[in-house]
Design a protein around this motif. Structure first.
Motif, PDB file in Angstrom:
ATOM      1  N   ARG A   1     -34.440  16.829 -77.702  1.00  0.00           N
ATOM      2  CA  ARG A   1     -34.168  15.549 -77.043  1.00  0.00           C
ATOM      3  C   ARG A   1     -35.198  15.301 -75.947  1.00  0.00           C
ATOM      4  N   PHE A   2     -35.345  14.032 -75.592  1.00  0.00           N
ATOM      5  CA  PHE A   2     -36.129  13.598 -74.445  1.00  0.00           C
ATOM      6  C   PHE A   2     -37.608  13.951 -74.569  1.00  0.00           C
ATOM      7  N   ASN A   3     -38.148  14.017 -75.783  1.00  0.00           N
ATOM      8  CA  ASN A   3     -39.575  14.261 -75.895  1.00  0.00           C
ATOM      9  C   ASN A   3     -40.186  13.243 -76.840  1.00  0.00           C
ATOM     10  N   ALA A   4     -41.457  12.914 -76.573  1.00  0.00           N
ATOM     11  CA  ALA A   4     -42.102  11.792 -77.244  1.00  0.00           C
ATOM     12  C   ALA A   4     -42.681  12.140 -78.601  1.00  0.00           C
ATOM     13  N   ARG A   5     -42.304  13.312 -79.143  1.00  0.00           N
ATOM     14  CA  ARG A   5     -42.717  13.669 -80.502  1.00  0.00           C
ATOM     15  C   ARG A   5     -41.503  14.218 -81.247  1.00  0.00           C
ATOM     16  N   LEU A   6     -40.538  13.356 -81.505  1.00  0.00           N
ATOM     17  CA  LEU A   6     -39.312  13.811 -82.151  1.00  0.00           C
ATOM     18  C   LEU A   6     -39.554  14.234 -83.596  1.00  0.00           C
ATOM     19  N   ARG A   7     -40.683  13.809 -84.196  1.00  0.00           N
ATOM     20  CA  ARG A   7     -40.963  14.201 -85.570  1.00  0.00           C
ATOM     21  C   ARG A   7     -41.575  15.597 -85.669  1.00  0.00           C
ATOM     22  N   ALA A   8     -41.948  16.185 -84.528  1.00  0.00           N
ATOM     23  CA  ALA A   8     -42.438  17.560 -84.555  1.00  0.00           C
ATOM     24  C   ALA A   8     -41.276  18.511 -84.851  1.00  0.00           C
ATOM     25  N   ASP A   9     -41.617  19.743 -85.251  1.00  0.00           N
ATOM     26  CA  ASP A   9     -40.552  20.723 -85.490  1.00  0.00           C
ATOM     27  C   ASP A   9     -39.741  20.936 -84.219  1.00  0.00           C
ATOM     28  N   ASN A  10     -40.474  21.075 -83.090  1.00  0.00           N
ATOM     29  CA  ASN A  10     -39.878  21.259 -81.771  1.00  0.00           C
ATOM     30  C   ASN A  10     -39.111  22.587 -81.685  1.00  0.00           C
ATOM     31  N   PHE A  11     -38.769  22.932 -80.469  1.00  0.00           N
ATOM     32  CA  PHE A  11     -38.035  24.163 -80.194  1.00  0.00           C
ATOM     33  C   PHE A  11     -36.597  23.815 -79.825  1.00  0.00           C
ATOM     34  N   THR A  12     -35.734  24.825 -79.849  1.00  0.00           N
ATOM     35  CA  THR A  12     -34.346  24.640 -79.442  1.00  0.00           C
ATOM     36  C   THR A  12     -34.129  25.349 -78.112  1.00  0.00           C
ATOM     37  N   GLU A  13     -33.021  25.025 -77.472  1.00  0.00           N
ATOM     38  CA  GLU A  13     -32.719  25.707 -76.214  1.00  0.00           C
ATOM     39  C   GLU A  13     -32.568  27.211 -76.424  1.00  0.00           C
ATOM     40  N   SER A  14     -32.086  27.615 -77.583  1.00  0.00           N
ATOM     41  CA  SER A  14     -31.928  29.046 -77.837  1.00  0.00           C
ATOM     42  C   SER A  14     -33.281  29.739 -78.022  1.00  0.00           C
ATOM     43  N   ASP A  15     -34.342  28.967 -78.362  1.00  0.00           N
ATOM     44  CA  ASP A  15     -35.683  29.547 -78.481  1.00  0.00           C
ATOM     45  C   ASP A  15     -36.309  29.853 -77.121  1.00  0.00           C
ATOM     46  N   LEU A  16     -35.853  29.159 -76.087  1.00  0.00           N
ATOM     47  CA  LEU A  16     -36.571  29.165 -74.816  1.00  0.00           C
ATOM     48  C   LEU A  16     -36.755  30.557 -74.213  1.00  0.00           C
ATOM     49  N   PRO A  17     -35.713  31.382 -74.076  1.00  0.00           N
ATOM     50  CA  PRO A  17     -35.926  32.685 -73.429  1.00  0.00           C
ATOM     51  C   PRO A  17     -37.001  33.510 -74.127  1.00  0.00           C
ATOM     52  N   GLU A  18     -36.925  33.603 -75.456  1.00  0.00           N
ATOM     53  CA  GLU A  18     -37.912  34.391 -76.190  1.00  0.00           C
ATOM     54  C   GLU A  18     -39.300  33.772 -76.070  1.00  0.00           C
ATOM     55  N   LEU A  19     -39.383  32.454 -76.161  1.00  0.00           N
ATOM     56  CA  LEU A  19     -40.677  31.785 -76.077  1.00  0.00           C
ATOM     57  C   LEU A  19     -41.328  32.013 -74.714  1.00  0.00           C
ATOM     58  N   MET A  20     -40.552  31.859 -73.645  1.00  0.00           N
ATOM     59  CA  MET A  20     -41.137  32.004 -72.313  1.00  0.00           C
ATOM     60  C   MET A  20     -41.527  33.457 -72.030  1.00  0.00           C
ATOM     61  N   VAL A  21     -40.756  34.412 -72.528  1.00  0.00           N
ATOM     62  CA  VAL A  21     -41.151  35.819 -72.376  1.00  0.00           C
ATOM     63  C   VAL A  21     -42.468  36.062 -73.117  1.00  0.00           C
ATOM     64  N   PHE A  22     -42.573  35.546 -74.336  1.00  0.00           N
ATOM     65  CA  PHE A  22     -43.803  35.686 -75.115  1.00  0.00           C
ATOM     66  C   PHE A  22     -44.989  35.090 -74.363  1.00  0.00           C
ATOM     67  N   LEU A  23     -44.831  33.875 -73.865  1.00  0.00           N
ATOM     68  CA  LEU A  23     -45.938  33.210 -73.167  1.00  0.00           C
ATOM     69  C   LEU A  23     -46.316  33.962 -71.907  1.00  0.00           C
ATOM     70  N   HIS A  24     -45.338  34.304 -71.083  1.00  0.00           N
ATOM     71  CA  HIS A  24     -45.635  34.951 -69.807  1.00  0.00           C
ATOM     72  C   HIS A  24     -46.208  36.346 -70.003  1.00  0.00           C
ATOM     73  N   ARG A  25     -45.792  37.004 -71.067  1.00  0.00           N
ATOM     74  CA  ARG A  25     -46.345  38.326 -71.352  1.00  0.00           C
ATOM     75  C   ARG A  25     -47.840  38.239 -71.636  1.00  0.00           C
ATOM     76  N   HIS A  26     -48.279  37.072 -72.086  1.00  0.00           N
ATOM     77  CA  HIS A  26     -49.698  36.869 -72.361  1.00  0.00           C
ATOM     78  C   HIS A  26     -50.392  36.036 -71.283  1.00  0.00           C
ATOM     79  N   GLY A  27     -49.739  35.852 -70.160  1.00  0.00           N
ATOM     80  CA  GLY A  27     -50.373  35.112 -69.081  1.00  0.00           C
ATOM     81  C   GLY A  27     -50.528  33.640 -69.344  1.00  0.00           C
ATOM     82  N   VAL A  28     -49.681  33.098 -70.189  1.00  0.00           N
ATOM     83  CA  VAL A  28     -49.751  31.688 -70.564  1.00  0.00           C
ATOM     84  C   VAL A  28     -48.520  30.975 -70.022  1.00  0.00           C
ATOM     85  N   ARG A  29     -48.723  29.808 -69.473  1.00  0.00           N
ATOM     86  CA  ARG A  29     -47.616  29.034 -68.936  1.00  0.00           C
ATOM     87  C   ARG A  29     -47.034  28.123 -70.018  1.00  0.00           C
TER      88      ARG A  29
END
Length: 868
Positions: A43-71
């Motif tokens: 919701r609330f994003n300007a590319r609703l046709r993209a696959d997009n992520f879910t709220e349940s994806d967020l913890p794993e995604l942010m750990v993955f990104l931060h582990r690699h120094g990516v915001r």
């Protein structure tokens, strides 16, 4: 953290920001050096046709990104309706709890909500906020304290220079404001032909709002140019509103010099291969420019624009750049409708839109020379191999093009599998051929992110080792995080250094052990070795020190940046003393000609808006209104409309309006709010282009000096009523009748297709001499107008009316209604105005008026966006 650990904010680092529509795209971005990625939720994003992520994806995604120094930034870049504010608040809390670093926001109401419920999230103003001038940016930043601003894609290098740098940088102009909001610009990807945040085409034609992530890409469709009622033959140019894609690879040094801190790649709907190819190209460009500031070319910024009379440089043969430059070839193969520098070097209406196609083409391969019964011979301009996908251009109908995979080659002869849609007999010599797919390149790109999970991260770690025999080894670590925070930590060995018998500790040995940072956010960027000769330390102790450094470095992601945030926005609503039930309804009429203005005054309209292509005629419009009052007619007020877009150096338009001495101003951009803020003698009405869709946004603008606001055209009738019930109705005005302004563009169709000129200096001004419309695929004609800045607006040919909803609107206490005219004659103006006056007076009901308008209008009328 002890007193040896610290966080320091250096002058803003450079950031490469890549798109991620799904997990594979995120991995591809990380593998190829992105400093940050941006993505959306459901919701609330300007590319609703993209696959997009879910709220349940967020913890794993942010750990993955931060582990690699990516915001990780979440795009919440749509308008938020009144009934959605609670859900938006819930999502903001989830994002903050998951460690998301920033949100990208269009809606000013959502900015205020985020400050309240998720204060640790950085706020990045989206390009949909239509930030086109330093004055507009300064207004929003002073009021809300932005952490970053994503500027409009229509800005040139010259115009970007006027925004100033985010902080002093090598080679930059002295005296820049270190507190200025950091700037982000798009450097690659699809260009919207309309200003982001100002496109109402999908909303007008199909109730699919671009401001809600539902763009139907009407700009990529074919149109016919109709001039003075006659269809203009443009040959094979049919995609009149489809820009080439942006590729600002060569402009990176200039952008760095101008103080841009973040370089954004468009493409949340694109493939992971696209993300990989484009990210690595811009990673290399940024690293080269950062390593050698002298490469920052200044010619594009400082040199005067070439005279229109100067001879043009010889055109590069099609495909020549891709054939000579592997990086350019990869960019074209990733996704390309043709690549250009967009608006970076200013307006050139002969280059931005080639109009031959509106879909992906890839790299130019050559032209058909001759055909045989089972093959096509091509004059090749680039390499081709068996398995490659190709397409043969058909400008007459790009939906009926032949193409397929090459089965085999014999020299320049291409043979195709029988399943391919290629009939050589139907291909004429000279037909252009494009390579649309390169399986070998795709396979190579896919292999690059397969092992990204264990690769070292993007955060550079600098180490300094000091010590001597019989003393502990001291290890000082400094890490530069992507959000500009610098982490420092000092650790010491438990064991003292001992005299070495066989294998002393050397810089090489220490570097090898301390560089083993896989699975962490860090990579070893340098070791300063200052340990006395002949000392040794067990390797197990070195490993322990490495782990302690990683554990003790501060979790810098999400930490507030160095900028102070304004608390100026008052959460309390301004007092409103009007009793809506006691206010009689009134009708305002927006006129675009003196003929319409005089007709409206003759109908007794008490407030008129004048919106003229030549803003200098505002003085004449004021004189007409004053003269009508002097003749004994009912005194009327006149407000002059600002342009919808204001760029750097265009405050002169506001001065012209002020000098015309109107009663007020219809404000259409953020810079105008700032300019007219200290002109209290002028009424200040906010127009639809401010995108007011919820009470928080409305309260912001009322608090900052606007007396009334036009309800956003993105709202249907239910959403309008929700807004009017949630905020005082006297704050608002609603447009009951109009031709919806669909595309609002820096691209000038008049200059591009009715002249050989690159801009207003040499186009001959066809906009002043001809009546122009665009005919769409279903045959409907849409009027095209230019404004004072040569920006074009394509209006919907069929008028929209909200007459049938008038009773419900009036029941909320709303009392101010508007009729907007386009090309109506004096007689048509009088008929329309009189009809709506009867509606407001209760002499005719909305249903009857709707049927009457539908019957008398040549094209009929629609209820359009209000019925969605």
């Amino acid at each position: 953290m002890d007193d040896s650990d610290s966080l320091v904010a250096p002058a803003g680092p450079l950031e490469l920001l890549a798109p991620a529509g799904n997990w594979e795209c995120a991995r591809a971005a990380v593998a190829h050096g992105a400093d940050a990625i941006y993505f959306g939720l459901q919701r609330f994003n300007a590319r609703l046709r993209a696959d997009n992520f879910t709220e349940s994806d967020l913890p794993e995604l942010m750990v993955f990104l931060h582990r690699h120094g990516v915001r990780g930034f979440v795009a919440m870049n749509t308008l938020v309706f009144t009934g959605e504010l609670e859900a938006a608040a819930d999502q903001l809390r989830v994002l903050e709890a998951a460690g998301v670093d920033a949100i990208i926001v269009q809606d000013i109401g959502l900015v205020r909500l985020a400050r309240r419920v998720a204060p640790r999230l950085e706020i990045h103003a989206s390009t949909q906020m239509t930030l086109t001038s330093p004055e507009g940016l300064r207004f929003v930043d002073e009021a809300l304290g932005l952490d970053r601003a994503v500027l409009a894609r229509e800005l040139s290098l010259r115009e970007l220079k006027k925004f100033g740098a985010a902080a002093p940088v090598a080679g930059g102009d002295p005296g820049t404001d270190a507190r200025a909001v950091p700037l982000e610009v798009f450097v690659h990807g699809a260009l919207c032909v309309a200003y982001s945040g100002q496109c109402l085409t999908s909303e007008a034609l199909g109730q699919r709002s671009a401001n809600r992530g539902e763009c139907a890409q009407a700009c990529r469709m074919p149109y016919q140019l109709v001039v003075d009622g006659e269809t203009r033959d443009l040959g094979d140019r049919r995609y009149l509103l489809s820009p080439q894609d942006l590729a600002a690879l060569a402009e990176i040094p200039d952008l760095i010099r101008l103080g841009v801190r973040s370089f954004k790649i468009e493409g949340r709907l694109k493939t992971p291969e696209y993300v990989a190819a484009v990210t690595r190209a811009y990673r290399a460009a940024i690293d080269r420019a950062s390593a050698d500031p002298s490469t920052a070319a200044t010619e594009a910024v400082a040199a005067p624009v070439a005279s229109p009379a100067a001879p043009a440089a010889p055109a590069r043969p099609p495909g020549a750049r891709a054939a000579a430059d592997p990086t350019w070839y990869e960019l074209e193969m990733a996704f390309s409708r043709g690549l250009s520098s967009g608006w970076m070097h200013g307006v050139n209406h002969q280059e931005l839109v080639h109009a031959r196609y509106g879909k992906k083409r890839g790299a130019f391969l050559g032209t058909v020379v001759r055909t045989g019964p089972d093959h096509v011979e091509v004059a090749l301009a680039g390499p081709v191999a068996a398995g490659d996908g190709v397409v043969f251009e058909n400008p007459a109908d790009t939906d009926r093009e032949m193409g397929g995979r090459v089965l085999r080659l014999e020299g320049a002869r291409l043979f195709f599998d029988r399943r391919a849609r290629v009939d050589p007999a139907r291909l004429a010599p000279g037909t252009r051929v494009f390579k649309t797919d390169d399986p070998r390149l795709n396979a190579e790109l896919r292999s690059t992110w397969a092992g990204v999970g264990s690769a070292p991260g993007r955060v550079p770690l600098h180490l300094r080792l000091t010590g001597s025999v019989d003393h502990p080894l001291c290890l000082e670590a400094t890490a530069d995080f992507p959000n500009g925070v610098r982490g420092r930590v000092t650790v010491r060995s438990v064991l003292p250094l001992a005299a070495a018998r066989t294998r002393p500790l050397t810089a090489a040995v220490a570097g090898d052990q301390l560089s083993r940072l896989g699975g962490t956010p860090y990579h070893l960027a340098g070791v300063c070795f200052e340990v006395g000769e002949g000392a040794m330390l067990p390797l197990s102790e070195l490993n322990r020190l490495r782990r302690e450094v990683v554990d003790r470095l501060p979790p810098a992601w999400g930490a507030p940046g160095p900028r102070e945030r304004s608390e100026a926005a008052d959460e309390a609503w301004p007092p409103d003393t009007l009793d809506p039930s006691s206010v009689s309804p009134s009708l305002t009429v927006l006129c675009r000609s003196l003929e319409q203005l005089e007709a409206a005054l003759a109908c007794g309209v008490e407030t008129v808006y004048a919106d003229f292509e030549d803003i200098r005629r505002g003085r004449e419009a004021v004189a007409v209104v004053r003269a009508a009052g002097a003749r004994g007619g009912r005194p009327a007020s006149i407000l002059l409309a600002t342009p919808r877009i204001q760029k750097a150096g265009e405050e002169g338009y506001f001065k012209l309006i002020e000098r015309a001495e109107p009663d007020g101003v219809l404000i259409r951009n953020l810079g105008a709010i700032r300019y007219f803020a200290d002109r209290p003698h002028l009424a200040r009405i906010g127009d639809f282009s401010l995108n007011v869709a919820n009470p928080l946004a409305a309260a912001f603008f009322i608090t900052h000096g606007l007396q009334r606001l036009t309800v956003s055209y993105d709202l249907n009738i239910k959403q309008v009523l929700d807004l009017l019930r949630a905020a005082p109705p006297p704050w608002f005005e609603l447009t009951l009748h109009q031709h919806m302004p669909m595309f609002h563009m820096e691209h000038c169709v008049f200059a591009a297709f009715m002249s050989q000129g690159r801009d207003y200096t040499d186009c001959g001004r066809p906009c002043e001499k001809h009546r122009v419309e665009l005919r769409d695929r279903v045959g409907q004609l849409h009027p095209l107008l230019a404004d004072v800045g040569c920006r074009n607006t394509l209006f919907r040919g069929q008028a929209q009316t909200g007459a049938r909803f008038y009773r419900d609107l009036r029941a909320t206490g709303l009392s101010r209604f508007r009729v907007e005219l386009l090309r109506e004659s004096a007689a048509e103006t009088a008929a329309i105005v009189t009809a709506y006056q009867r509606l407001l007076a209760g002499e005719e009901d909305g249903g009857t008026l709707w049927r009457s308008l539908h019957a008398t209008s040549q094209l009929g009328v629609t209820e359009g966006t209000l019925t969605g």
